[in-house]
Write an enzyme that holds these catalytic residues in place. Structure first.
Site, short mmCIF file in Angstrom:
data_model
loop_
_atom_site.label_atom_id
_atom_site.label_comp_id
_atom_site.label_asym_id
_atom_site.label_seq_id
_atom_site.Cartn_x
_atom_site.Cartn_y
_atom_site.Cartn_z
N ARG A 297 0.66 -1.20 -0.01
CA ARG A 297 0.27 -0.11 -0.04
C ARG A 297 1.01 1.22 0.11
O ARG A 297 0.53 2.36 -0.54
CB ARG A 297 -1.14 -0.22 1.20
CG ARG A 297 -2.12 -0.98 0.82
CD ARG A 297 -2.88 -1.17 1.69
NE ARG A 297 -4.13 -1.96 1.40
CZ ARG A 297 -5.29 -2.47 2.17
NH1 ARG A 297 -5.45 -2.17 3.34
NH2 ARG A 297 -6.20 -3.18 1.61
N HIS A 440 -7.30 0.45 -6.66
CA HIS A 440 -6.73 -1.06 -6.47
C HIS A 440 -6.19 -1.18 -5.19
O HIS A 440 -5.92 -0.07 -4.63
CB HIS A 440 -5.91 -1.45 -7.78
CG HIS A 440 -4.82 -0.71 -7.84
ND1 HIS A 440 -3.84 -1.31 -8.78
CD2 HIS A 440 -4.21 0.55 -7.48
CE1 HIS A 440 -2.74 -0.26 -8.59
NE2 HIS A 440 -3.04 0.44 -7.84
N GLU A 441 -5.65 -2.24 -4.68
CA GLU A 441 -5.05 -2.25 -3.31
C GLU A 441 -5.76 -1.93 -2.34
O GLU A 441 -5.30 -1.25 -1.27
CB GLU A 441 -3.87 -1.80 -3.55
CG GLU A 441 -2.64 -2.29 -2.57
CD GLU A 441 -2.54 -3.79 -2.67
OE1 GLU A 441 -2.72 -4.76 -1.86
OE2 GLU A 441 -1.93 -4.24 -3.69
N GLY A 442 -7.25 -2.09 -2.36
CA GLY A 442 -8.13 -1.72 -1.25
C GLY A 442 -8.70 -0.27 -1.75
O GLY A 442 -7.80 0.86 -1.82
N GLN A 447 -10.31 1.75 2.82
CA GLN A 447 -9.22 2.39 3.66
C GLN A 447 -9.69 3.08 4.70
O GLN A 447 -9.22 3.18 5.90
CB GLN A 447 -8.31 3.08 2.79
CG GLN A 447 -7.64 2.55 1.50
CD GLN A 447 -6.65 1.56 1.90
OE1 GLN A 447 -6.03 1.34 3.01
NE2 GLN A 447 -6.50 0.36 1.13
#
Lengths: 600, 600
Positions: A297, A440-442, A447
């Site tokens: 992240r 992407h990536e959460g 978050q």
């Protein structure tokens, strides 16, 4: 000026603000001193500028093609990544014990930043390979590591992360890919994986997929998920790629940006057996993934910053060179036109970019430093504190840039006007590329849930209290400098609003209401963290100005930091207070109603 | 639901909020009653949905090509525009005396909106033709009008606006195209024009360019600019297109979005004589252009709203249909997944879109109504008031949507997640398309200068005071409804901050400082105007709910208005106050320094 890096600012972050030299005193980093780091950065900058940057527009314009069941990418991609591998950059952050170069994560971050800035689409393949190798290195068996890790660190085989499925994006609990044991730690995998960056390509002769799947009969939801290494080609007895492993490329996604990275729908075990190997223990797949999440992240946040950095530098160059119009107090059409940087609104657009880019870049480096400190810290309490602080900052470092550095890219286009809207200049591509980082990536919303639910309320606010104490300490020191008093007061006011909002969220027993305020809270909290980064940079700069003789460019550099800090204090911090007030009131304006009111 | 229009909301704006029926009582609009208007809107919706919408992705993916010195566009473009012409839509807003259908500008706006929503790239050709014809109709000689206007109103020939040049975008004072008189009102033109939308195409057999140029020997700067009609083909004796007029297509610009509209660099008189015809009197070119500017800028703002409307409707549909995850208070993985509209943060993303789209759409229609009222008003004072009010709102209606409806498009992508980032769904295209609206027809920054300098300080704040009085009257009426008190108070607070900021700007004699705050002021002022539109919509809705029986969908519609108003009051209006405080402090954070601090 370089389009992809501000080396002066890198030096400032590493040696003036974060004091990387203290870190370098540790035996783990014995191979690195300032001159060694400079050498690494020089090499990276040369490669990034000479090989990655020139093909950024090319890989954007020539998307991967689906030919005969394979993804074909422009040949230049392989050439660039070979050069990256040959320079040792795949191996850079790994331990010497596994053939790595054991560089500080900070140095890896600085290096990655230049490549990401130059060409995110191509750099993604390396980024994913390093992430997959990291996972394998941390949790894989000795046998698996021996078979795959050297090839990955050499850049001969690339890695991927296979999490999402068509019906399960953010909701991993609902993945359906199954892994049935067939003995000897081997499993037969079956299912579909969606959004797989680098999922297929014609660059390397094998691909190492890290796949989340469920062993039939295991617990439901995320607790039943395990992690598998699934190679595209099975290995022969001598360890070289042999028979195909029946992973089908079902389709390529055609994206708005980051087009040079293949993005695939893959099918496992549809047309013959796909064999994978369990990593670590069964049912711990999510835990393993989360172990690597902080670094991943930070990487996504940093990539977002880098897109904005390139836009900032490009639009600054343009504003210095492009004559248009006249100052507002000198409008005679007979006077010559002036470079547009002389127009105060253009300066505002540049300043807002600088404030976002350099504020967020400082946070990325601060977080990378925490990764390094964790790697060498032995005291248990201190390790736990470092780890929870990094955990608290991770949703911020991932998401704040995806919002505000995307905004910076918007202003970069604006500075160039119509030209910025054309594909003759890189700024529109950077805007398209950067839009992905929100997702992407959460996602941004995920978050927010992580920050409020897990990272703040989850530990009773203890980590947040420690962070607030650190920020307060910075404010106290900044107050001693008269020139920073306005900034210190501004940040202090934010902390007061923060405390009120957190108290309100803690006191609220309605999970829906807490959730309704999480994204807004994340954004405001991010402003405070970035404000802290700014006042830290301003303090260092203020001391430098007071204490030494310096050349014109250094002086301008430090004053630039002071001005950007002031800009952030005035233009951005008050917005955080406004948003925190909304959270403190436990806003329910998106909760009420049935949803029908959005339909008509 | 329709992807391109909310007919219920159109009816609400026309008949409940703006009371178009009073307007229709005027003899000018004798041909239009509610049923006639419904018929026009039905026809437009059918054409837009059946012919324009299905080719939107196609014209995006197949950009105009430069072949043999001409711009070639996909054949579907011509088919769609032919249908549009055959339905009479080119002629819709023009006077019957010149062959038009003399519809209210409000009806033209509603019609244009559907086509813009369906396919902005193709609709641009019509939009530009109507603007050019409007200019010709207002200021051209009878002879010129006779020769060109019927062809344009029939959609046989398209029009363009040729203002910018490569070295002069926002600074028209610096254009260099020259027009040398050769007798009989004819001129020889020489120079280059940049960013010309529709500047060349293979759809119509002639193109009517409206060109700004300077007659040699005239005044310097904008005062020396005249307006010329320059056809692509000269007319034969019988009025049909004859010999070429030596306008060269030098190149096509390749844009981030709105790709189906050619965007050209044209050269006049380079390779033989290019003959043009003076429109009106010499040196009044800028004045003529400004005469048409209000309508053009409403059109750009409205196009921006429409991009966001499509994104809003598409993402709402998606959110209703896509199952993913579980409510925060019911997380058992054994429970079924729910449609994502059930997640409160998804609702927030939809609500923020609704607030931007329907707030800004109301303003577009309000401004269109002012255009109509101007067309029928005979009282001089009232005309002057209407005209200055429209002038004051024009920078807002042009720029607020370009910022906040672009933001709405960002959230539409976010609702779709990874899918939204692919070209399989329209939301990424809408985001790309919409980014242009921040730039063309006067950039965001230019609108700020216009608002603060010309529209507010320029008339001593008189028009602003009248507007504030109108807003106050609305607030007073809203306060009578207990359910709107919070919204009324919120807007009232904004007005107080507005007054303080305006006083500060009026009291400031440093033009640079005033300019430094103009863009921020524009944004905040826009919020107040949109807040006014929201409270107006909420009042109508509140009365409707109180006063009549209604079906479920009507009830949901009205409650949706109330909730969106409340969302705007809580989430957006406080940001305006924060920004106005910055302006009131006459912020100089982008003024100080030499510009060097942005370089290092």
């Amino acid at each position: 000026m370089s389009q992809i890096v501000n080396r002066r600012d890198l030096d400032f972050l590493l040696y003036e603000m974060l004091d990387v030299e203290t870190l370098l005193g540790h035996p783990r980093f014995a191979a690195y001193d300032r001159s060694a780091i400079t050498h690494v950065l020089d090499t990276a900058q040369d490669l990034a500028e000479e090989i990655f940057l020139p093909i950024a527009a090319l890989v954007d314009a020539n998307e991967p093609r689906f030919v005969g069941g394979r993804a074909i990418v422009p040949g230049e991609t392989a050439v660039a990544l070979r050069a990256y591998a040959d320079a040792g950059f795949f191996a850079l952050p790994f331990d010497e014990s596994v053939g790595g170069l054991q560089a500080p994560w900070l140095v890896h971050t600085a290096v990655s930043g230049m490549f990401t800035a130059a060409n995110i689409s191509v750099t993604n393949y390396a980024f994913l390979t390093i992430a997959a190798a990291n996972l394998l290195n941390a949790f894989g068996s000795a046998e698996l590591k021996q078979a795959f890790l050297p090839k990955m660190l050499a850049g001969d085989w690339f890695g991927t992360m296979c999490l999402s499925e068509p019906q399960a994006g953010s909701s991993l609990a609902d993945i359906r890919t199954s892994a049935t044991e067939i003995g000897d730690g081997a499993y037969r995998l079956r299912g579909s994986k969606m959004w797989i960056s680098g999922g297929d390509q014609d660059i390397t002769d094998n691909i190492v997929h890290m796949v989340l799947a469920k062993i039939p009969g295991g617990p439901v939801g995320t607790k039943g998920i395990s992690l598998f290494l699934v190679p595209k080609q099975q290995l022969d007895a001598d360890g070289s790629p042999g028979a195909g492993n029946n992973i089908q490329l079902v389709g390529l996604n055609h994206k708005m940006g980051q087009r040079g990275t293949t993005n695939c729908l893959l099918s496992f075990g549809e047309d013959g057996d796909t064999i994978g190997y369990l990593i670590g223990e069964p049912y711990r797949g999510i835990e393993y993934m989360f172990h690597m999440m902080n670094e991943a992240r930070i990487g996504v946040g940093h990539a977002s910053v880098m897109a904005a950095l390139v836009g900032y530098r490009h639009s600054t160059d343009y504003a210095l060179a492009r004559p248009q119009g006249r100052p507002v107090n000198q409008r005679s059409p007979e006077s010559p036109q002036v470079p547009i940087i002389e127009h105060v609104d253009v300066r505002r657009m540049l300043m807002s970019q600088k404030a976002a880019v350099e504020g967020a870049q400082a946070l990325c480096f601060y977080c990378a430093m925490l990764v390094d400190r964790l790697a060498i810290e032995t005291d248990t309490t201190e390790r736990s504190n470092l780890s929870s602080l990094l955990g608290l900052l991770t949703p911020v470092v991932k998401s704040w840039p995806s919002e505000h550095c995307l905004e910076a890219n918007k202003w970069a286009i604006q500075v160039l006007g119509g030209y910025g809207y054309t594909r003759d200049y890189p700024v529109e591509r950077l805007y398209r590329d950067n839009r992905l980082n929100h997702i992407h990536e959460g996602t941004f919303g995920i978050q927010g849930l992580d920050l409020v639910g897990r990272k703040i309320l989850g530990d009773g606010g203890r980590t947040l209290e420690r962070l607030i104490a650190e920020i307060r300490a910075t404010i106290t020191k900044a107050r001693e400098l008269p020139s920073l008093r306005e900034d210190a007061d501004g940040l202090e006011s934010c902390l007061e609003s923060l405390t009120v909002a957190v108290d309100a969220l803690r006191g609220c027993d309605d999970a829906v209401i807490r959730t309704a305020n999480a994204t807004i809270f994340l954004d405001a909290f991010g402003h405070i963290v970035i404000g802290w980064m700014w006042i830290s940079q301003a303090m260092v700069s203020s001391h430098a100005i007071a204490s030494s003789e310096m050349g014109e460019s250094d002086r301008a550099f430090y004053y630039g930091k002071l001005r950007a800090c002031r800009y952030f204090t005035r233009h951005e911090l008050p917005l955080a207070i406004t948003r925190l007030k909304l959270c403190a009131a436990l806003d329910d304006s998106c909760v009420v109603g049935t949803g029908d009111d959005l339909k008509y």
